[in-house]
Motif scaffolding. Structure first.
Motif, PDB file in Angstrom:
ATOM      1  N   PHE A   1      51.264  18.878 -42.885  1.00 56.75           N
ATOM      2  CA  PHE A   1      50.576  19.481 -44.032  1.00 56.75           C
ATOM      3  C   PHE A   1      49.215  18.835 -44.259  1.00 56.75           C
ATOM      4  O   PHE A   1      48.247  19.493 -44.618  1.00 56.75           O
ATOM      5  CB  PHE A   1      51.459  19.361 -45.285  1.00 56.75           C
ATOM      6  N   GLN A   2      49.185  17.529 -44.016  1.00 56.13           N
ATOM      7  CA  GLN A   2      47.926  16.797 -44.163  1.00 56.13           C
ATOM      8  C   GLN A   2      46.894  17.338 -43.168  1.00 56.13           C
ATOM      9  O   GLN A   2      45.747  17.584 -43.523  1.00 56.13           O
ATOM     10  CB  GLN A   2      48.201  15.338 -43.850  1.00 56.13           C
ATOM     11  N   ALA A   3      47.344  17.561 -41.924  1.00 60.37           N
ATOM     12  CA  ALA A   3      46.440  18.089 -40.903  1.00 60.37           C
ATOM     13  C   ALA A   3      45.973  19.492 -41.295  1.00 60.37           C
ATOM     14  O   ALA A   3      44.775  19.800 -41.218  1.00 60.37           O
ATOM     15  CB  ALA A   3      47.136  18.107 -39.548  1.00 60.37           C
ATOM     16  N   ALA A   4      46.912  20.322 -41.753  1.00 62.33           N
ATOM     17  CA  ALA A   4      46.544  21.697 -42.128  1.00 62.33           C
ATOM     18  C   ALA A   4      45.535  21.689 -43.271  1.00 62.33           C
ATOM     19  O   ALA A   4      44.567  22.458 -43.265  1.00 62.33           O
ATOM     20  CB  ALA A   4      47.786  22.486 -42.519  1.00 62.33           C
ATOM     21  N   ALA A   5      45.730  20.791 -44.234  1.00 62.99           N
ATOM     22  CA  ALA A   5      44.815  20.730 -45.385  1.00 62.99           C
ATOM     23  C   ALA A   5      43.428  20.271 -44.946  1.00 62.99           C
ATOM     24  O   ALA A   5      42.423  20.723 -45.476  1.00 62.99           O
ATOM     25  CB  ALA A   5      45.372  19.791 -46.443  1.00 62.99           C
ATOM     26  N   GLY A   6      43.386  19.397 -43.947  1.00 58.38           N
ATOM     27  CA  GLY A   6      42.105  18.881 -43.469  1.00 58.38           C
ATOM     28  C   GLY A   6      41.527  19.725 -42.352  1.00 58.38           C
ATOM     29  O   GLY A   6      40.560  19.346 -41.717  1.00 58.38           O
ATOM     30  N   LYS A   7      42.187  20.865 -42.089  1.00 54.81           N
ATOM     31  CA  LYS A   7      41.774  21.792 -41.024  1.00 54.81           C
ATOM     32  C   LYS A   7      41.649  21.101 -39.664  1.00 54.81           C
ATOM     33  O   LYS A   7      40.775  21.393 -38.867  1.00 54.81           O
ATOM     34  CB  LYS A   7      40.441  22.486 -41.383  1.00 54.81           C
ATOM     35  N   THR A   8      42.539  20.138 -39.442  1.00 51.93           N
ATOM     36  CA  THR A   8      42.597  19.523 -38.116  1.00 51.93           C
ATOM     37  C   THR A   8      43.935  19.911 -37.499  1.00 51.93           C
ATOM     38  O   THR A   8      44.753  20.564 -38.142  1.00 51.93           O
ATOM     39  CB  THR A   8      42.525  17.983 -38.196  1.00 51.93           C
TER      40      THR A   8
ATOM     41  N   VAL B   1      58.020  10.287 -48.637  1.00 49.26           N
ATOM     42  CA  VAL B   1      57.895  10.554 -50.076  1.00 49.26           C
ATOM     43  C   VAL B   1      56.597  11.294 -50.404  1.00 49.26           C
ATOM     44  O   VAL B   1      56.522  12.011 -51.395  1.00 49.26           O
ATOM     45  CB  VAL B   1      57.994   9.272 -50.932  1.00 49.26           C
ATOM     46  N   ALA B   2      55.590  11.146 -49.533  1.00 49.56           N
ATOM     47  CA  ALA B   2      54.309  11.819 -49.770  1.00 49.56           C
ATOM     48  C   ALA B   2      54.470  13.340 -49.873  1.00 49.56           C
ATOM     49  O   ALA B   2      53.635  14.023 -50.477  1.00 49.56           O
ATOM     50  CB  ALA B   2      53.333  11.466 -48.654  1.00 49.56           C
ATOM     51  N   LEU B   3      55.556  13.875 -49.308  1.00 44.64           N
ATOM     52  CA  LEU B   3      55.784  15.324 -49.396  1.00 44.64           C
ATOM     53  C   LEU B   3      55.798  15.792 -50.856  1.00 44.64           C
ATOM     54  O   LEU B   3      55.475  16.943 -51.154  1.00 44.64           O
ATOM     55  CB  LEU B   3      57.127  15.692 -48.736  1.00 44.64           C
ATOM     56  N   ALA B   4      56.172  14.891 -51.748  1.00 35.89           N
ATOM     57  CA  ALA B   4      56.255  15.256 -53.164  1.00 35.89           C
ATOM     58  C   ALA B   4      54.890  15.639 -53.737  1.00 35.89           C
ATOM     59  O   ALA B   4      54.806  16.424 -54.682  1.00 35.89           O
ATOM     60  CB  ALA B   4      56.851  14.100 -53.964  1.00 35.89           C
ATOM     61  N   THR B   5      53.829  15.125 -53.147  1.00 35.91           N
ATOM     62  CA  THR B   5      52.493  15.405 -53.683  1.00 35.91           C
ATOM     63  C   THR B   5      52.011  16.806 -53.298  1.00 35.91           C
ATOM     64  O   THR B   5      51.060  17.322 -53.868  1.00 35.91           O
ATOM     65  CB  THR B   5      51.454  14.383 -53.148  1.00 35.91           C
ATOM     66  N   LEU B   6      52.695  17.402 -52.318  1.00 37.74           N
ATOM     67  CA  LEU B   6      52.226  18.700 -51.817  1.00 37.74           C
ATOM     68  C   LEU B   6      52.311  19.808 -52.840  1.00 37.74           C
ATOM     69  O   LEU B   6      51.499  20.722 -52.838  1.00 37.74           O
ATOM     70  CB  LEU B   6      53.071  19.119 -50.618  1.00 37.74           C
ATOM     71  N   GLU B   7      53.333  19.738 -53.677  1.00 38.36           N
ATOM     72  CA  GLU B   7      53.529  20.837 -54.609  1.00 38.36           C
ATOM     73  C   GLU B   7      52.284  21.019 -55.477  1.00 38.36           C
ATOM     74  O   GLU B   7      51.904  22.128 -55.794  1.00 38.36           O
ATOM     75  CB  GLU B   7      54.780  20.619 -55.470  1.00 38.36           C
ATOM     76  N   ARG B   8      51.649  19.914 -55.834  1.00 39.23           N
ATOM     77  CA  ARG B   8      50.444  20.012 -56.656  1.00 39.23           C
ATOM     78  C   ARG B   8      49.241  20.471 -55.843  1.00 39.23           C
ATOM     79  O   ARG B   8      48.523  21.364 -56.232  1.00 39.23           O
ATOM     80  CB  ARG B   8      50.135  18.647 -57.283  1.00 39.23           C
ATOM     81  N   GLN B   9      49.071  19.851 -54.651  1.00 39.68           N
ATOM     82  CA  GLN B   9      47.866  20.146 -53.856  1.00 39.68           C
ATOM     83  C   GLN B   9      47.927  21.495 -53.158  1.00 39.68           C
ATOM     84  O   GLN B   9      47.011  22.291 -53.256  1.00 39.68           O
ATOM     85  CB  GLN B   9      47.688  19.091 -52.759  1.00 39.68           C
ATOM     86  N   ALA B  10      49.044  21.737 -52.455  1.00 41.11           N
ATOM     87  CA  ALA B  10      49.069  22.859 -51.527  1.00 41.11           C
ATOM     88  C   ALA B  10      49.083  24.210 -52.221  1.00 41.11           C
ATOM     89  O   ALA B  10      48.592  25.195 -51.686  1.00 41.11           O
ATOM     90  CB  ALA B  10      50.280  22.728 -50.605  1.00 41.11           C
ATOM     91  N   GLY B  11      49.625  24.244 -53.442  1.00 42.11           N
ATOM     92  CA  GLY B  11      49.677  25.505 -54.167  1.00 42.11           C
ATOM     93  C   GLY B  11      48.289  26.118 -54.337  1.00 42.11           C
ATOM     94  O   GLY B  11      48.143  27.322 -54.443  1.00 42.11           O
ATOM     95  N   ARG B  12      47.279  25.265 -54.327  1.00 44.47           N
ATOM     96  CA  ARG B  12      45.920  25.774 -54.558  1.00 44.47           C
ATOM     97  C   ARG B  12      45.184  26.093 -53.257  1.00 44.47           C
ATOM     98  O   ARG B  12      44.059  26.537 -53.278  1.00 44.47           O
ATOM     99  CB  ARG B  12      45.111  24.727 -55.340  1.00 44.47           C
ATOM    100  N   MET B  13      45.845  25.836 -52.121  1.00 47.34           N
ATOM    101  CA  MET B  13      45.137  26.041 -50.850  1.00 47.34           C
ATOM    102  C   MET B  13      45.705  27.233 -50.091  1.00 47.34           C
ATOM    103  O   MET B  13      46.918  27.430 -50.057  1.00 47.34           O
ATOM    104  CB  MET B  13      45.303  24.804 -49.967  1.00 47.34           C
ATOM    105  N   ASP B  14      44.834  27.977 -49.456  1.00 47.02           N
ATOM    106  CA  ASP B  14      45.282  29.115 -48.661  1.00 47.02           C
ATOM    107  C   ASP B  14      45.906  28.646 -47.346  1.00 47.02           C
ATOM    108  O   ASP B  14      45.554  27.594 -46.834  1.00 47.02           O
ATOM    109  CB  ASP B  14      44.081  30.009 -48.311  1.00 47.02           C
ATOM    110  N   GLY B  15      46.786  29.460 -46.814  1.00 45.02           N
ATOM    111  CA  GLY B  15      47.304  29.202 -45.474  1.00 45.02           C
ATOM    112  C   GLY B  15      48.284  28.053 -45.396  1.00 45.02           C
ATOM    113  O   GLY B  15      48.653  27.637 -44.301  1.00 45.02           O
ATOM    114  N   MET B  16      48.744  27.543 -46.532  1.00 41.72           N
ATOM    115  CA  MET B  16      49.673  26.409 -46.478  1.00 41.72           C
ATOM    116  C   MET B  16      51.133  26.854 -46.407  1.00 41.72           C
ATOM    117  O   MET B  16      52.031  26.028 -46.367  1.00 41.72           O
ATOM    118  CB  MET B  16      49.465  25.487 -47.684  1.00 41.72           C
TER     119      MET B  16
END
Ligand code: ATP
Ligand code: MG
Length: 266
Positions: A63-70, A93-108
């Motif tokens: 998910f980190q790679a997808a968010a950074g477009k790498t 545990v970092a997966l827990a942070t995705l709910e906040r970040q990824a909801g706002r990003m396309d293609g996640m």
């Protein structure tokens, strides 16, 4: 490569146990199997003695790679489980942070689907263990799989949770082009208790063709297997619970296109 998701928004119904038992059986039966942990609590990851608080490479890296477009090769994120033919893509545990970040990003929503496409030649089966909540992680799992397994504890509180899960499924299926067959699996069944017997009857009456006609019994050996960090079929191949999961697996494997569900039965 077949991808199955194990999900229910209700906690403690046997999702992780189902994932590790089906995964263990598949590998013992000679299928190259990947277990995927996308629950930020990392129960499946801890099961195999990896620490979701400390692990460096995990499903989160995708998910980190997808968010950074790498891009990242998912094959570099796989861990051994100690059982031949069974590998783990762990949670952190970092997966827990995705709910906040990824909801706002396309293609996640398609991060897992794409990762599995690049692992296609490497495994026969993938089992995804979901967190007990609807969010970007469960949506990813539902988009990436061809079959959904919904464990439901045989007790009355669980019936409400199942309704909620099927409602979620209804919403998610609208965004999917292909139908998603699902199988409800009654778990922790204790035939000596009225709650188990009665709630199983209600489940069968309400969900008809979508419910597996067997049950997973209460079996303390699941907890014992988790204590030693071995998949239950490896720890105790002839346990009652393991035998029940074997018949479930045989049925699921024998149905190439299990149920013609394009919507949700009520
Ligand atoms: N058939 C069973 N008989 C007895 N104990 C079981 C059975 N299935 C699961 N358990 C135990 O019940 C507990 C909860 O199971 P599990 O962790 O698989 O549920 P879960 O749905 O993944 O929970 P969560 O929502 O917290 O991720 C565990 O301690 C597990 O060992
Ligand atoms: Mg779990």
């Amino acid at each position: 490569m077949k991808v199955w998701t194990i999900a229910n928004q209700k906690g403690g119904v046997g999702k992780t146990t189902t994932a590790v038992t089906l995964g263990g059986l598949l590998s013992l039966w000679g299928f190259r199997t990947l277990l995927v942990d996308i629950d930020p609590h990392g129960s499946l990851t801890s099961y195999f003695r990896y620490d979701p608080d400390a692990i460096e490479e995990s499903a989160y890296s995708l998910f980190q790679a997808a968010a950074g477009k790498t891009t990242i090769d998912p094959a570099t994120l796989l861990y051994k489980t100690g059982t031949e033919g069974l590998e783990l893509l762990p949670a952190s545990v970092a997966l827990a942070t995705l709910e906040r970040q990824a909801g706002r990003m396309d293609g996640m929503g398609l991060v897992l689907k794409r990762a599995f496409e690049s692992l296609a030649g490497r495994f026969d089966y993938v089992m995804i263990d979901c967190p007990p909540m609807l969010g970007v992680l469960m949506v990813n799992a539902l988009a990436a799989c061809e079959r959904l397994i919904i464990p439901v504890q045989t007790e009355f509180l669980a019936l409400k949770g199942l309704e909620r899960m099927l409602h979620t499924l209804d919403m998610v299926l609208k965004a999917r082009s292909l139908p998603l067959p699902y199988t409800i699996v009654p778990t922790m069944f204790d035939r000596r208790t009225r709650a188990s017997v009665d709630s199983l009857r209600v489940l069968r009456d309400t969900y008809g063709e979508h419910i597996w006609n067997g049950v997973i019994p209460v079996d303390t050996r699941f907890r014992e297997a988790s204590k030693v960090g071995l998949p239950p079929p490896v720890a105790d191949p002839r346990g009652r619970g393991v035998e029940a999961y074997s018949s479930l697996l045989e049925l699921l494997m024998s149905e190439p296109r299990p149920m013609p569900a394009s919507g949700v039965a009520r």
